[in-house]
Design an enzyme around this catalytic site. Structure first.
Site, PDB file in Angstrom:
ATOM      1  N   HIS A 265       9.845   4.827  52.891  1.00 45.49           N
ATOM      2  CA  HIS A 265      10.141   6.326  53.219  1.00 45.49           C
ATOM      3  C   HIS A 265      11.654   6.457  53.133  1.00 45.49           C
ATOM      4  O   HIS A 265      12.159   7.442  53.916  1.00 45.49           O
ATOM      5  CB  HIS A 265       9.197   6.951  54.423  1.00 45.49           C
ATOM      6  CG  HIS A 265       7.844   6.552  54.366  1.00 45.49           C
ATOM      7  ND1 HIS A 265       7.321   6.492  55.494  1.00 45.49           N
ATOM      8  CD2 HIS A 265       7.201   6.234  53.467  1.00 45.49           C
ATOM      9  CE1 HIS A 265       5.979   6.558  55.422  1.00 45.49           C
ATOM     10  NE2 HIS A 265       5.860   6.289  54.063  1.00 45.49           N
TER      11      HIS A 265
ATOM     12  N   GLU B 262      -2.038   0.857  52.837  1.00 46.63           N
ATOM     13  CA  GLU B 262      -1.412   1.158  51.422  1.00 46.63           C
ATOM     14  C   GLU B 262      -1.187  -0.191  50.726  1.00 46.63           C
ATOM     15  O   GLU B 262      -0.467  -0.225  49.734  1.00 46.63           O
ATOM     16  CB  GLU B 262      -0.185   1.996  51.452  1.00 46.63           C
ATOM     17  CG  GLU B 262      -0.612   3.406  51.930  1.00 46.63           C
ATOM     18  CD  GLU B 262       0.654   4.368  51.687  1.00 46.63           C
ATOM     19  OE1 GLU B 262       0.431   5.166  50.830  1.00 46.63           O
ATOM     20  OE2 GLU B 262       1.813   4.356  52.240  1.00 46.63           O
TER      21      GLU B 262
ATOM     22  N   HIS C   6       7.822  -1.039  49.535  1.00 48.73           N
ATOM     23  CA  HIS C   6       7.552   0.431  49.954  1.00 48.73           C
ATOM     24  C   HIS C   6       8.125   1.000  50.890  1.00 48.73           C
ATOM     25  O   HIS C   6       8.039   0.503  52.085  1.00 48.73           O
ATOM     26  CB  HIS C   6       5.909   0.639  49.943  1.00 48.73           C
ATOM     27  CG  HIS C   6       5.664   1.957  50.028  1.00 48.73           C
ATOM     28  ND1 HIS C   6       5.878   3.323  49.652  1.00 48.73           N
ATOM     29  CD2 HIS C   6       4.800   2.570  51.385  1.00 48.73           C
ATOM     30  CE1 HIS C   6       5.490   4.087  49.981  1.00 48.73           C
ATOM     31  NE2 HIS C   6       4.956   3.895  51.059  1.00 48.73           N
TER      32      HIS C   6
ATOM     33  N   HIS D 125       6.725  11.644  49.686  1.00 47.89           N
ATOM     34  CA  HIS D 125       6.161  10.326  50.284  1.00 47.89           C
ATOM     35  C   HIS D 125       7.398   9.243  50.539  1.00 47.89           C
ATOM     36  O   HIS D 125       7.664   8.711  51.727  1.00 47.89           O
ATOM     37  CB  HIS D 125       4.830   9.797  49.448  1.00 47.89           C
ATOM     38  CG  HIS D 125       4.194   8.503  50.255  1.00 47.89           C
ATOM     39  ND1 HIS D 125       2.993   8.341  49.796  1.00 47.89           N
ATOM     40  CD2 HIS D 125       4.850   7.560  51.046  1.00 47.89           C
ATOM     41  CE1 HIS D 125       2.541   7.284  50.571  1.00 47.89           C
ATOM     42  NE2 HIS D 125       3.594   6.761  51.143  1.00 47.89           N
TER      43      HIS D 125
END
Lengths: 271, 271, 271, 271
Positions: B133, B112, B131, B203
């Protein structure tokens, strides 16, 4: 150990000890005079209070703890700006009650020290002030649900827990939420009144008390009580709160303060 | 420390250091040129950011952090595919803004990475992309309840938190949920707009900012704010959110960034 | 690493290794023959799976993990009765698919091993079986609320998660809740059908898969997904679940399995 | 290991061991006679019970565990006032069933020891008493929602969990919430009746049983069951509780008690 024995002993010893991390040289021309040397044991307990509260999940990276100076009620002691889990006695600085550092030696003070100075001015009975972002407490500051005691270790909340809102202060810094000056601090101290705990809306709380072990315990059990109350309210139906009679009865006889303090200190400092 | 001082210093130093883990040999015929050597201190801070976010419970085994290359705004730096708690400076790789590795040396890139490259293209002001979760954030991505600030450490959320849905992208990979290519990354970057935080439906989130300490702090307090809001909504009744005026006031004076960063680094690296 | 590469390599190596903790002497007259020696690396991974799942909060003191024997599909390998965080390769025992130990050597077997044997009988594709009391999963087994995927790491739940109720079995032991015999085990395996996860009412779950890294990952993210769904349902209003199309797309390309497994192993074994 | 094997063995050994931390000198003129020396292994298990319950999050700084004296049913053994995580065999004191210390040697007793003495008087079958502030249990003591079993590890709750309210006692100390005397203790013991668990309103619970491993396990799974039930009730709709038939079936065959105990001890003492 009675509630005030710890500080009383320390006050008696304070004039005996001569080495002190915060004492200015005898000949200093500093505008502020120090309250004098402080017992290493008390400084160690203050540093331990930071670490205990971090270890118990009550303060995050931005909480602070202070004690009134045992040798001068117009001074208080608090760590320089530092993560609570890292504080040692060498990090403790001295302030007057306007929260001006006595001898900063280039160390950075925390922005919100005015919380401490203004409460010491308003509350001669208070010897310890704790400010935290205790996570379970904050939801009660941003809803209409009052934080009330449901647990026998939190009866001290029985007189009510005021919620102070920074927006209520007539000050140019009010919108910035932090207690960055004396005006903000005085407003918070007024909201606290004679209570042991007040919430800061969208921010955290202050917990005040007569000595380190009891005040740390109250900060810990304010958080625990908030967590229990959140769970109980989630179950639904009427909640049985601690009664006024129970609060009064426990206040007369608060139980074994030393047991918790010794445990928490060992666990926090042993890490 | 001001917000951008960290990176500014590093950029000034970058031309001085010559040893670099990511610099290709001077005579390489690689299709991509490197942005040049990077200060070891900056690489250490980037590796620390991974470990801090893992230690604070913000990223699980699959999060990532990048910084824009201090010597070339068209390059960014990010760890090879590796559990965040294990990242060291030696694991950092360099990419162009199409997320092609400059000199992979057989190392595996994260799938990603296009999240990072496309945000750097769209947002010249952004120097750091995270990024994660983050677990308390995700419920706000799968319900109609907006993630709004209720905590003074999360005022930066005051401009709104967009929710990006991978299904909205016209791409053959859209159903696979991951941001596996530039089309998906551009769509996410467009949804983010000028904001510091966006959620990815089902996500996680992206958090962007001007330097490592502030961006890491914002990732941590986005998670904390989400947790506080979940608890407050559970208590019922109206919630007092941080106001637009408060967001603006805090943004002008964000407080002591260094204190948290130093603490978190010590706790994450000391383990 | 593709999904089955780990076990495939091990199966190829299994005939090479000769030292084995579970292999009976060549001349033994045991009623059951062993599936043969097993690679130390595979036994280490199986022991690691116990420790990883304990470290990640998925299994408490009473969970267990098994693998099908790489040399004989009619045998499986599982730890003796032991707290998961303590399991080492030396604790692994071998069973036939009726869950009779091949060579117990006085070691105590877990009572519920029939979960494993009966699933291996019913599901030739399954190479790994995990049974846990994953705490966030159990609420979905005792209410009418279905456990459905909301998180991109848990798309494998998209085909539905059956709930098996021990009371439905026509067996004298059915009221005792545990899977203490083959009849109970067969009933559970039938309820599982072709799915990767089934819940046991008031008890926990089983997670099955093709190799250790992927199956451990699915056990971890089943728990995470359950936690996220509990929080989302608490926020109220409609929840956006992962769609069937998304489940299908992710199943074709499950991403980077190795990154999580290496991280979790390092964290669990490094303790 | 059967339920009572542990204590039975110890009782047989007790007359063999002569060194004992709690035995008064043979010629002592103490008003209370000791129950005699106690096996070091039993004292170690009692100290371990404190540490296990602290490590598993069941007791905070103020819980306690006692065992009936194996050599004299009119005596019991319990730690002096000390944080549970710190207890060692040297801290164990002996009491008669009126909770008077046999030979205090200046050590401080816990205030609420009357919980233990009065339960041992009322319940000849009880060999172990645990008192905790188990956090997930308390919400059921301050609401009208009954704590009922939903988990197969907590079937022992199936006969009902009484809630005792200190205010119901006709005693001058009743408002102070703690069980500070025999009158309060007798009232609690009467509320407990023949059950294994009772809640103390706004305070915590007592868990009693026939030996250390089983009683510790029941204290742990009472907390776990409460947590699961809170989550299930939060999901809404009807909850499937463990049935009376299931409780009866499991009680006949409680499974593998030793596995949990060995694990928890290793984890608590290894720290």
């Amino acid at each position: 150990m009675t509630r005030s024995a710890g500080l009383a002993v320390v006050a008696a010893l304070a004039i005996v000890f001569t080495a002190g991390h915060v004492a200015p040289p005898a000949s200093a021309q500093a505008p502020l005079t120090s309250g004098g040397p402080v017992s290493p044991a008390l400084l160690e307990d203050l540093a331990a209070a930071y670490r205990v509260l971090a270890n118990e999940g009550v303060i995050d990276g931005y909480g602070h703890v202070s004690i009134r100076h045992p040798g001068n009620p117009n001074r208080y002691l608090m760590s320089r700006s530092l993560g609570p889990a890292l504080v040692t006695p060498a990090d403790i600085m001295e302030y007057d009650l306007d929260s001006t550092p006595v001898d900063p030696k280039g160390r950075r003070s925390v922005l919100e020290r005015f919380i401490h100075g203004e409460i010491y001015k308003a509350r001669p009975d208070v010897m310890v002030v704790i400010h935290s972002h205790a996570p379970s407490v904050i939801p009660f500051s941003i809803t209409q649900v009052p934080l009330r005691p449901v647990f026998h270790m939190a009866t001290f909340l029985g007189g009510g827990v005021p919620v102070w809102d920074s927006r209520s202060v007539n000050d140019p810094d009010a919108a910035a939420l932090l207690v960055r000056n004396g005006v903000m601090g005085r407003s918070l101290a007024a909201a606290l009144g004679k209570k042991p705990v007040a919430l800061l809306r969208g921010h955290g709380n202050v917990v005040v008390g007569p000595d380190i072990p009891l005040t740390v315990r109250q900060a810990i059990y304010t958080e625990v009580n908030a967590k229990l109350l959140i769970a109980a309210l989630g179950l639904g139906g009427p909640v049985t709160y601690i009664s006024a009679e129970e609060t009064a009865a426990v206040e007369k006889n608060p139980g074994d303060i030393a047991r918790g303090w010794e445990l928490w200190k060992r666990q926090a400092l042993g890490k």
